[in-house]
Design an enzyme around this catalytic site. Structure first.
Site, short mmCIF file in Angstrom:
data_model
loop_
_atom_site.label_atom_id
_atom_site.label_comp_id
_atom_site.label_asym_id
_atom_site.label_seq_id
_atom_site.Cartn_x
_atom_site.Cartn_y
_atom_site.Cartn_z
N SER A 26 0.84 -1.20 0.00
CA SER A 26 0.00 0.00 0.00
C SER A 26 0.88 1.25 0.00
O SER A 26 2.10 1.17 0.15
CB SER A 26 -0.92 0.02 1.24
N SER A 158 11.71 10.79 6.04
CA SER A 158 10.58 11.72 6.10
C SER A 158 11.13 13.12 6.26
O SER A 158 12.26 13.32 6.72
CB SER A 158 9.68 11.39 7.30
N TYR A 171 8.13 9.10 16.43
CA TYR A 171 8.30 8.95 14.98
C TYR A 171 9.42 9.85 14.48
O TYR A 171 10.29 9.42 13.71
CB TYR A 171 6.98 9.31 14.28
#
Length: 303
Positions: A26, A158, A171
């Site tokens: 995904s 990220s 995170y």
């Protein structure tokens, strides 16, 4: 990234290469697979959900328009947290294709939580998935790359690994750790034909928010991304990933305005960024990421 789209190498040059992708069922992993399959790249698709991997496999074959056959896309159901299985799964891929050229470490989970109430078990679980499983699988891949004298390690980090993000302390910490681990690896491998690329997407349309960790052990954030959110599409992210990979860039920042200018401001003009943060508060940065005010911050104010 904009200039590379015009003047850089095309992903067409990756045709025939073998790419191992984690978290390919995904989101960013899925669409990176599509962006590569379109150019005839052979793929190993891994994730926990076999039925979703099979769906992605069929789409990859269709997108390739005859460049890929069934045997050119290998599905390996795999739980990254099962560290002991990494070598077995990677060797399966090597046996199937004879080699692996590029490892794309994509699998991971995000988080929405207050820093000061996060349970330590959550920190440990998130680091196990986002950091230690990635490091271990990469070390397995490096055995193969070192033996054949070349290879390419790609890691989906990220923008939160470049600039701290509020209400995602664990995170953000995991992505900063990823940056440190793989920047160090790149320096060690200079001159050895082993490249390291860090992909740093900003807010992207995926199901990541529903699956995100919170501050409680075993709890999911369970808030879906909204169609009205200001985010990059997963398809666009996958295409940019393919461009970054073929050009072997060290680090690629990807996202929409205003996230990208804010990131450049934070990195190259940190004093101005810090001043703006003090004036605007964490709500501004939270809204840039999630296109709305943070419920976490609002809850904290109400206590």
């Amino acid at each position: 990234m904009g200039l590379l789209q015009i003047f850089g190498k095309s992903p067409k040059r990756l045709k025939g290469k073998v790419v191992f992708i984690t978290g390919a069922s995904s989101g960013i992993g899925e669409h990176t697979a599509y962006a590569l399959a379109k150019h005839g790249v052979k793929l190993i698709l891994t994730a926990r959900r076999n039925n979703e991997l099979q769906r992605v496999k069929q789409e990859c074959i269709a997108i390739s328009r005859g460049q890929l056959e069934d045997n050119d896309v290998l599905v390996i159901p795999m739980d990254l947290l099962d560290i002991s299985s990494h070598k077995m799964h990677f060797q399966h891929a090597v046996r199937h294709f004879g080699t692996v050229d590029i490892l794309v470490n994509n699998a991971g989970r995000s988080q929405r939580a207050l820093w000061d109430t996060t349970e330590l078990t959550v920190d440990k679980q998130l680091f196990d998935l986002n950091v230690f499983s990635v490091v271990n699988l990469t070390r397995v891949a490096l055995e193969h790359f070192n033996q054949k004298g070349e290879g390419h390690v790609v890691v989906v980090s990220s923008i939160a690994g470049v600039v701290g993000a509020p209400f995602s302390g664990t995170y953000t910490g995991s992505k900063h750790a990823i940056q440190g681990y793989f920047n160090s690896l790149r320096l060690e491998k200079m001159g050895q034909n082993i490249d390291v690329t860090l992909l740093c997407p900003g807010p992207t349309f995926t199901s990541f928010l529903s699956e995100a960790f919170t501050d409680k052990d075993g709890e999911k954030f369970n808030v879906p991304v909204q169609p009205t959110d200001h985010r990059m599409t997963a398809k666009r992210c996958g295409e940019l990933n393919a461009i970054a990979i073929v050009n072997k860039v060290n680090e690629a920042w990807m996202g929409l305005i205003p996230m990208m200018p804010v990131t450049y401001l934070a990195v190259y003009f940190p004093l101005i960024f810090s001043l703006a943060g003090k004036i605007a508060g964490p709500q501004l940065f939270s809204k840039l990421r999630d296109s709305k005010k943070s419920e976490l911050s609002e809850n904290k104010k109400s206590k």
